[in-house]
Design an enzyme around this catalytic site. Sequence first.
Site, mmCIF file in Angstrom:
data_model
loop_
_atom_site.group_PDB
_atom_site.id
_atom_site.type_symbol
_atom_site.label_atom_id
_atom_site.label_comp_id
_atom_site.label_asym_id
_atom_site.label_seq_id
_atom_site.Cartn_x
_atom_site.Cartn_y
_atom_site.Cartn_z
ATOM 1 N N GLY A 174 0.773 -1.250 0.000
ATOM 2 C CA GLY A 174 0.000 0.000 0.000
ATOM 3 C C GLY A 174 0.795 1.286 0.000
ATOM 4 N N GLY B 156 -3.368 -0.691 13.975
ATOM 5 C CA GLY B 156 -2.006 -0.548 14.474
ATOM 6 C C GLY B 156 -1.318 -1.883 14.710
ATOM 7 N NE ARG C 190 -2.148 -2.634 -4.497
ATOM 8 C CZ ARG C 190 -2.187 -2.859 -3.183
ATOM 9 N NH1 ARG C 190 -2.035 -1.865 -2.341
ATOM 10 N NH2 ARG C 190 -2.374 -4.077 -2.724
ATOM 11 C CD GLU D 239 2.018 0.592 6.943
ATOM 12 O OE1 GLU D 239 1.670 0.735 5.746
ATOM 13 O OE2 GLU D 239 1.714 -0.410 7.598
ATOM 14 C CG ASP D 240 -1.020 1.876 3.154
ATOM 15 O OD1 ASP D 240 -0.658 1.523 4.297
ATOM 16 O OD2 ASP D 240 -1.652 1.126 2.391
ATOM 17 C CG LEU E 52 3.760 0.698 12.166
ATOM 18 C CD1 LEU E 52 4.653 0.271 11.017
ATOM 19 C CD2 LEU E 52 3.319 2.128 11.979
ATOM 20 C CG ASP F 123 -7.862 0.166 10.346
ATOM 21 O OD1 ASP F 123 -8.565 1.106 10.746
ATOM 22 O OD2 ASP F 123 -8.336 -0.947 10.074
ATOM 23 C CG ASP G 225 -5.476 -3.138 -1.933
ATOM 24 O OD1 ASP G 225 -4.979 -2.738 -0.864
ATOM 25 O OD2 ASP G 225 -5.886 -4.310 -2.094
HETATM 26 P P1 IMP Z 1 -3.620 -2.244 10.676
HETATM 27 O O1 IMP Z 1 -2.741 -3.367 11.097
HETATM 28 O O2 IMP Z 1 -5.056 -2.472 11.081
HETATM 29 O O3 IMP Z 1 -3.130 -0.901 11.150
HETATM 30 O O4 IMP Z 1 -3.652 -2.332 9.111
HETATM 31 C C1 IMP Z 1 -3.081 -1.424 8.299
HETATM 32 C C2 IMP Z 1 -3.131 -1.918 6.860
HETATM 33 O O5 IMP Z 1 -4.464 -2.318 6.488
HETATM 34 C C3 IMP Z 1 -2.769 -0.782 5.948
HETATM 35 O O6 IMP Z 1 -1.390 -0.710 5.736
HETATM 36 C C4 IMP Z 1 -3.557 -1.111 4.702
HETATM 37 O O7 IMP Z 1 -2.802 -1.970 3.878
HETATM 38 C C5 IMP Z 1 -4.797 -1.826 5.217
HETATM 39 N N1 IMP Z 1 -5.940 -0.881 5.336
HETATM 40 C C6 IMP Z 1 -6.503 -0.397 6.464
HETATM 41 N N2 IMP Z 1 -7.511 0.450 6.190
HETATM 42 C C7 IMP Z 1 -7.595 0.523 4.838
HETATM 43 C C8 IMP Z 1 -8.448 1.273 3.939
HETATM 44 O O8 IMP Z 1 -9.335 2.068 4.302
HETATM 45 N N3 IMP Z 1 -8.196 1.075 2.603
HETATM 46 C C9 IMP Z 1 -7.237 0.234 2.142
HETATM 47 N N4 IMP Z 1 -6.409 -0.460 2.944
HETATM 48 C C10 IMP Z 1 -6.599 -0.327 4.286
HETATM 49 MG MG MG Z 2 -0.155 -1.218 4.240
#
Ligand code: IMP
Ligand code: MG
Length: 187
Positions: free
Chosen positions: A46, A107, A167, A101-102, A110, A105, A161
């Site tokens: 992402g 966390g 993307r 990071e993109d 990360l 969410d 995506d």
């Molecule tokens: P986390 O571990 O929940 O913080 O996930 C983060 C990852 O989930 C990001 O790096 C994205 O690849 C994916 N992600 C979370 N929210 C979205 C969204 O709204 N659109 C697309 N990808 C998302």
């Molecule tokens: Mg990501």
Amino acid sequence: MYPDFPERVLFSEEEITLRVRDMAAAIHADFRNEPGPLAVVSILKGGFVFLADLIRAVGLDITVDFMAISSYRESRPRSSGVRIVKDLSESIFDRNVLVVEDIIDTGLTLSYILRNLKERSPRRLKVCTLLNRAGSRIAPLPIDYCGFEVGDEFLVGYGLDYLQKWRNLRFICTLTERGGERAGISG
Ligand code: IMP
Ligand code: MG
């Protein structure tokens, strides 16, 4: 240009460009007096569009390396079952490291990656994310550079995506059911 445009634009190309420039300036100011090139680490996939714009705006000596992890979303939703499927190709020992990071969410992804990288004894370890969904956070995280705060809506474009689609949009937008259908989802 995009005939099956998925929906409402949240951040336009112009807004993203300006914000990325500001973030790059802050990173430049923080690292310009540090020794050695900055090791920029990106989590596939992402972050690659944001990464490409950010590194060209930073104006410092940098190296770029990539990590890929298996997504817990695909198998065990909301578990911390994160696994490295592609590791860095260079050592980050005693390096200044910036993780790009993109979107952050929950966390969970990360926080796993940061724990893993800290074990390699970097000199400094900083986090840069284009988007932050603070309301969904499960694992608390220090974020050093953040582009935009976002809410609950699922976002696509500028690297983000939905089932690997969207993307390549120049902007970030929310996705409608129609956009989902067009990305190959039915029902
Ligand atoms: P986390 O571990 O929940 O913080 O996930 C983060 C990852 O989930 C990001 O790096 C994205 O690849 C994916 N992600 C979370 N929210 C979205 C969204 O709204 N659109 C697309 N990808 C998302
Ligand atoms: Mg990501």
